[in-house]
Design a protein around this motif. Sequence first.
Motif, short mmCIF file in Angstrom:
data_model
loop_
_atom_site.label_atom_id
_atom_site.label_comp_id
_atom_site.label_asym_id
_atom_site.label_seq_id
_atom_site.Cartn_x
_atom_site.Cartn_y
_atom_site.Cartn_z
N PRO A 62 -4.44 -45.37 34.00
CA PRO A 62 -5.12 -44.50 34.96
C PRO A 62 -6.59 -44.31 34.63
O PRO A 62 -7.01 -44.40 33.46
N THR B 175 -10.04 -41.69 35.62
CA THR B 175 -10.70 -40.60 36.32
C THR B 175 -11.88 -41.17 37.10
O THR B 175 -12.23 -42.36 36.95
N ASN C 97 1.36 -40.60 37.27
CA ASN C 97 1.15 -40.70 35.83
C ASN C 97 2.28 -39.98 35.09
O ASN C 97 2.40 -38.76 35.16
N PRO D 193 -4.49 -39.93 39.54
CA PRO D 193 -5.53 -40.85 39.08
C PRO D 193 -6.50 -41.20 40.21
O PRO D 193 -6.11 -41.30 41.37
N VAL E 124 -6.31 -46.98 39.35
CA VAL E 124 -5.29 -47.45 38.40
C VAL E 124 -5.42 -48.96 38.21
O VAL E 124 -5.52 -49.70 39.19
#
Length: 447
Positions: A199, A201, A258, A266, A269
């Motif tokens: 994942p 951010t 997740n 996320p 990914v």
Amino acid sequence: MNKTLHIVGGGMAGSEAAWQAAHMGVQVVIHEMRPKVETFAHQTGNLAEMVCSNSFRSDDSEQNAVGLLHWEMRAANGLIMAAADKHRLPAGGALAVDRDPFAQWVTDNLKNHPNITVQDAEITSLPDSGSWIFATGPLTSAKLGDAIAQETGTDRLAFFDAIAPIVYADSIDMDVAWLQSRYDKGETEEEQKAYLNCPMTKDQYETFIDALLAADKTEFHEGETAGYFDGCLPIEVMAERGRETLRFGPMKPIGLTNAHKPDEKPYAVVQLRRDNKLGTLYNIVGFQTKMKYGAQTTVFRTIPGLENASFARLGGIHRNTFLNSPTLLDDQMRLRSRPYIRFAGQVTGVEGYVESAAMGLLAGRLAAAEILGQPIASPPRTTAMGALIHHITGGAEAKTFQPMNVNFGLLPPVEGLRGGRRGRKDRYKAYTDRAKIHFQDWLSGQS
């Protein structure tokens, strides 16, 4: 007529062509230059070696055109599909294979067939007589490529094809990554956990894009002006089209939760798909690249979970050549200027392992039938194979001809069905129902 069929190239198309012709009772000689003459992408001397992805894509024969092509090849006793089924790996709704045992099994079956001989020699010119299939693929050797170009009297078209990297599973941080197929797709728990997910951010995604855009890339030689095939674009080319492009392509986060932080969605990914049965290797899905090797390790290690990644193979890029088939080949895949020569596989302008093998299947059957004095017609356009061969041998516009994956747009419409997205499921089912009936009828006509 010489009763021996000579096949140049032992990739997906050449292997399938040999299998089909041999089972029809024809003596076959496969001319494969590896391992004596190496290529950029191949690592072994095995026949049907997979050099890019290890996936044959969707296996859904009712709602997906490539799945329909799988079905037709199985119905025709296809060697490549038998090998894929035997060495299948969990991949959700896709058909992924354990690439090395897959190629070894194909090689063993071909070499052990009483009607097949394999010669490891390079063919550098076009023959003057006999019965031949050229299935040399996108990495046709320079000498043979020049001979083909000289014969066709026109410049070969070309595009650049990229390969995704492969990571050792034990170097992936499983405190960050988790196992899950998108939307938990798959009939078994193993299939529902066929992918590793890393994942990101928003900040991590932006950092990755910055690093990707700034990385050193492979530069093409002067005069190389080929474009890319859209189905296999390098990730940096996608990123150059817009910073969000990857997030809506191979890095889309939809259908995934997740497992370590289920309440956090996320932003993007990165998915990795198992590359071998042991589960020791994973390839990074959709991450074909033209970055230089040093840049790849730096950029890919910015991905959460891959900070300490060890690579079994880094990505790469190579020139992929193909014929302007609508102008050069007849509806039996024969070279118009030398009708004793057929072409099959990616060199004809189809894209993908399955499509290449399918054209090999047809070329092998058509050539064998001709040798036996019992010529057959190509499958009807209402089938996946028939639609592909029609496209490359005259259905496509020659001036804009580009490599093509199989898709329902190549098949003639089913009468009485309404269009629109809401009716797509019924429409695709109608396509496949009709195709299966017509393909079985075509096969029955040869028995």
